[in-house]
Design a protein around this motif. Structure first.
Motif, PDB file in Angstrom:
ATOM      1  N   PHE A   4      -7.950   4.151  -6.619  1.00 12.43           N
ATOM      2  CA  PHE A   4      -7.453   1.774  -7.620  1.00 12.43           C
ATOM      3  C   PHE A   4      -7.071   3.100  -8.782  1.00 12.43           C
ATOM      4  O   PHE A   4      -7.942   3.154  -9.876  1.00 12.43           O
TER       5      PHE A   4
ATOM      6  N   THR B 125      -1.856  -0.281 -13.276  1.00 17.67           N
ATOM      7  CA  THR B 125      -1.806  -1.243 -12.357  1.00 17.67           C
ATOM      8  C   THR B 125      -2.102  -2.630 -13.864  1.00 17.67           C
ATOM      9  O   THR B 125      -3.253  -2.146 -14.456  1.00 17.67           O
TER      10      THR B 125
ATOM     11  N   ASP C 247      -1.715  -7.318  -9.783  1.00 17.18           N
ATOM     12  CA  ASP C 247      -2.078  -6.787  -8.667  1.00 17.18           C
ATOM     13  C   ASP C 247      -3.324  -5.754  -8.180  1.00 17.18           C
ATOM     14  O   ASP C 247      -3.069  -5.143  -7.325  1.00 17.18           O
TER      15      ASP C 247
ATOM     16  N   THR D 279      -5.372  -6.174  -3.565  1.00 18.65           N
ATOM     17  CA  THR D 279      -5.741  -5.049  -2.526  1.00 18.65           C
ATOM     18  C   THR D 279      -6.717  -5.585  -1.633  1.00 18.65           C
ATOM     19  O   THR D 279      -7.219  -5.004  -0.618  1.00 18.65           O
TER      20      THR D 279
ATOM     21  N   TYR E 135      -3.463  -6.847   3.092  1.00 14.35           N
ATOM     22  CA  TYR E 135      -3.847  -6.877   2.050  1.00 14.35           C
ATOM     23  C   TYR E 135      -3.870  -5.040   1.668  1.00 14.35           C
ATOM     24  O   TYR E 135      -3.780  -4.549   2.605  1.00 14.35           O
ATOM     25  N   ALA E 136      -3.797  -4.433   0.606  1.00 15.88           N
ATOM     26  CA  ALA E 136      -4.029  -2.808   0.670  1.00 15.88           C
ATOM     27  C   ALA E 136      -5.066  -2.907   0.850  1.00 15.88           C
ATOM     28  O   ALA E 136      -4.779  -1.388   1.715  1.00 15.88           O
TER      29      ALA E 136
ATOM     30  N   GLN F  19       1.784  -0.559  -6.405  1.00 15.80           N
ATOM     31  CA  GLN F  19       2.255  -1.032  -5.998  1.00 15.80           C
ATOM     32  C   GLN F  19       3.487  -1.198  -6.147  1.00 15.80           C
ATOM     33  O   GLN F  19       3.333   0.122  -7.237  1.00 15.80           O
TER      34      GLN F  19
ATOM     35  N   CYS G  77       0.609  -1.170   0.436  1.00 18.75           N
ATOM     36  CA  CYS G  77      -0.124  -0.110   0.204  1.00 18.75           C
ATOM     37  C   CYS G  77       0.982   1.242  -0.161  1.00 18.75           C
ATOM     38  O   CYS G  77       1.456   1.636   1.003  1.00 18.75           O
TER      39      CYS G  77
ATOM     40  N   TRP H 231     -12.662  -2.772 -10.667  1.00 22.12           N
ATOM     41  CA  TRP H 231     -12.752  -2.932  -9.221  1.00 22.12           C
ATOM     42  C   TRP H 231     -14.102  -2.940  -8.701  1.00 22.12           C
ATOM     43  O   TRP H 231     -15.353  -2.824  -8.997  1.00 22.12           O
TER      44      TRP H 231
END
Length: 502
Positions: free
Chosen positions: A204, A171, A175, A179, A132-133, A156, A83, A189
């Protein structure tokens, strides 16, 4: 004149830059280390400017021997699940909270309360986790509201390098999956997750294919790293995605294990594998349309390094005094102990554990220790303990697939002794490749080549990476390990409450 592909592998301990020809020949590698700050028990952070300096220095080192104009493309592999919060100008607001950091356990519980563990698993292909992020970003919301409030994008390691080269925030799908905010069914997302925890989707970056040419090296970046202005920058993938590609696992049914600092087994298929107890995780493969279902343990190579620094001092001293390879001496010491170590086994949970425990409070230890045990038993038991945990992961996968042949990469399988122990415990034929430590670099290079058009298809990975040896399981030793495996597994459940009190 040959043309080149430049691959960068941003690992936990440093960046390895590797130059390949488009015909798969490895010209040279250059590594630059950077530090990790471990503190507060389970916190782990890195300075992203250390990543950039390592990329620039290693690039310049390699490019001194070739004409930068002959480099067709650069791509990245990178450590996952971090993160790094940056503002609109791309300036980091704080050090990156890396994958090994487990501080966000309260945020993990919050996500479960708001979404539900099983519903989350079916959306994200992962269980909610402190590593996780998303959980780390929620921790920042509570503990560092200034960072949270000013965050423009969460990146990342490789994403930040892509930004430094091109000025673009993006990204890749692998990756993005790391998240905990990505819908693995739609490759977008997840509004369902983000709305539930009240995190804006806009933090994001755009998620794209690993082979996407996301931009060109800018004049400022060219001045810093030595690449030619206008060189194509291909998105690349997380180290798991690049490792699978570099190991040649590009078809439905392929399986590989990576025995590095952390270790994982990955099975490639065309669908998510959602096990009942939610122990496995699902990543987007670097090859479009494929899924890499993984089980990752936290401390594999880390356990081996701990053993080397604490139990193998005699081997280190002998190597320094008499010359020779300390790892060969450790192999010889391990071979002085019998399979199963006369009832001694090691539990490798030095930093909590991911698969199959998913317990940040889990602790390591030696069990079954008796007066007759030797230092050699303890050394061998460390390698066997890593193998036992990997076997538990493999058994979960075997509920959905018949896995008997596994490509093996990573530093631990350089040792023929370690390789045999692992093959016997896993009850699988382990195939080593021409490169032990270059699979992620090979994966990044192939992504660079496919992305820029220098390689026609992913099948051309065979120019770069191929099997050179195989180790089948030994039936007699396998029977010993089957008995020990049950004790190893039972220990976690017997000790779980004690771990939490510790």
């Amino acid at each position: 004149m040959p043309k080149y592909l430049l691959a960068h592998d941003l690992g936990t301990s440093g960046n390895k830059a590797t130059l390949f020809t488009t015909e798969g020949e490895l010209i040279r590698s250059s590594t630059r280390a950077y530090p990790t700050r471990y503190y507060n028990g389970n916190w782990a952070e890195q300075d992203p400017e250390d990543w950039w300096k390592a990329v620039c220095d290693s690039s310049r080192d390699l490019l001194a021997a070739v004409d930068p104009a002959d480099v067709l493309a650069v791509a990245f592999s990178g450590q996952m699940m971090g993160c790094l919060c940056v503002d609109k100008s791309g300036t980091p607001l704080a050090d990156s909270i890396i994958w090994a950091d487990m501080r966000a356990q309260d945020a993990e519980r919050f996500i479960i309360e708001r979404v539900g563990a099983r519903e989350f698993f079916h959306i994200a292909g992962h269980r909610p986790g402190a590593s996780y992020a998303l959980a780390k970003f929620l921790w920042l919301r509570e503990e560092r509201p200034d960072v949270y409030r000013n965050t423009h994008k969460i990146l990342q390691a490789k994403d930040y390098m892509v930004f430094k080269l091109t000025g673009r925030f993006c990204t890749d799908y692998s990756d993005a999956g790391g998240t905990n905010a990505f819908d693995m069914n739609t490759f977008t997302w997840s509004d369902a997750i983000l709305d539930a925890v009240n995190v804006p989707r806009e933090v994001f970056p755009e998620a794209v294919e690993s082979t996407r040419v996301v931009g060109e090296v800018t004049a400022a970046a060219a001045e810093a790293c030595g690449l030619k202005k206008g060189t194509s920058v291909v998105m690349g993938a997380g180290d798991g995605g690049c490792g699978a590609l570099g190991a040649g696992c590009i078809q439905n049914g392929d399986t590989y294990c990576c025995m590095g600092t952390s270790a994982w087994i990955a099975h490639i298929s065309d669908h998510l594998i959602l096990d009942e107890e939610m122990k496995l995780v699902n990543w987007a493969h670097a090859v479009p349309g494929l899924i890499s279902t993984n089980g990752t343990m936290q401390c594999a190579g880390t356990s081996y390094s701990w053993m080397k620094e604490t139990l193998a001092l005699a081997e280190q001293f002998a190597a320094e005094r008499e010359g020779g390879d300390v790892y060969q001496r450790i192999d010889e010491a391990i071979e002085r102990a019998q399979p199963g170590c006369n009832g001694l086994y090691y539990v490798p949970y030095l930093c909590g554990e991911r698969c199959p425990r998913w317990d940040a409070t889990a602790k390591g230890g030696f069990y079954g220790l008796k007066m007759e045990h030797t230092r050699y038993d303890m050394m061998r038991s460390v390698v066997e303990g890593i193998g036992y945990n990997m076997r538990l992961i493999l058994d979960i996968m075997r509920a959905s697939a018949d896995i008997r042949d596994i490509a093996a990469i990573g530093g631990l399988v350089r040792s023929r002794v370690n390789l045999k122990i692992l093959a016997d415990i896993l009850n699988a034929r382990l195939r080593t490749l021409n490169y032990y430590d270059e699979a992620t670099s090979v994966g990044a290079a192939v992504l660079a080549g496919v992305g820029c058009g220098a390689l026609k298809s992913f099948d051309e990975v065979k120019k770069f990476s191929w099997s050179v040896d195989a180790c089948p399981p030994d039936e007699l030793d396998r029977e010993v390990y089957e008995k020990m495996l049950r004790c190893f597994d039972d220990t976690y459940y017997a000790m779980r409450d004690v771990y939490r009190r510790l």
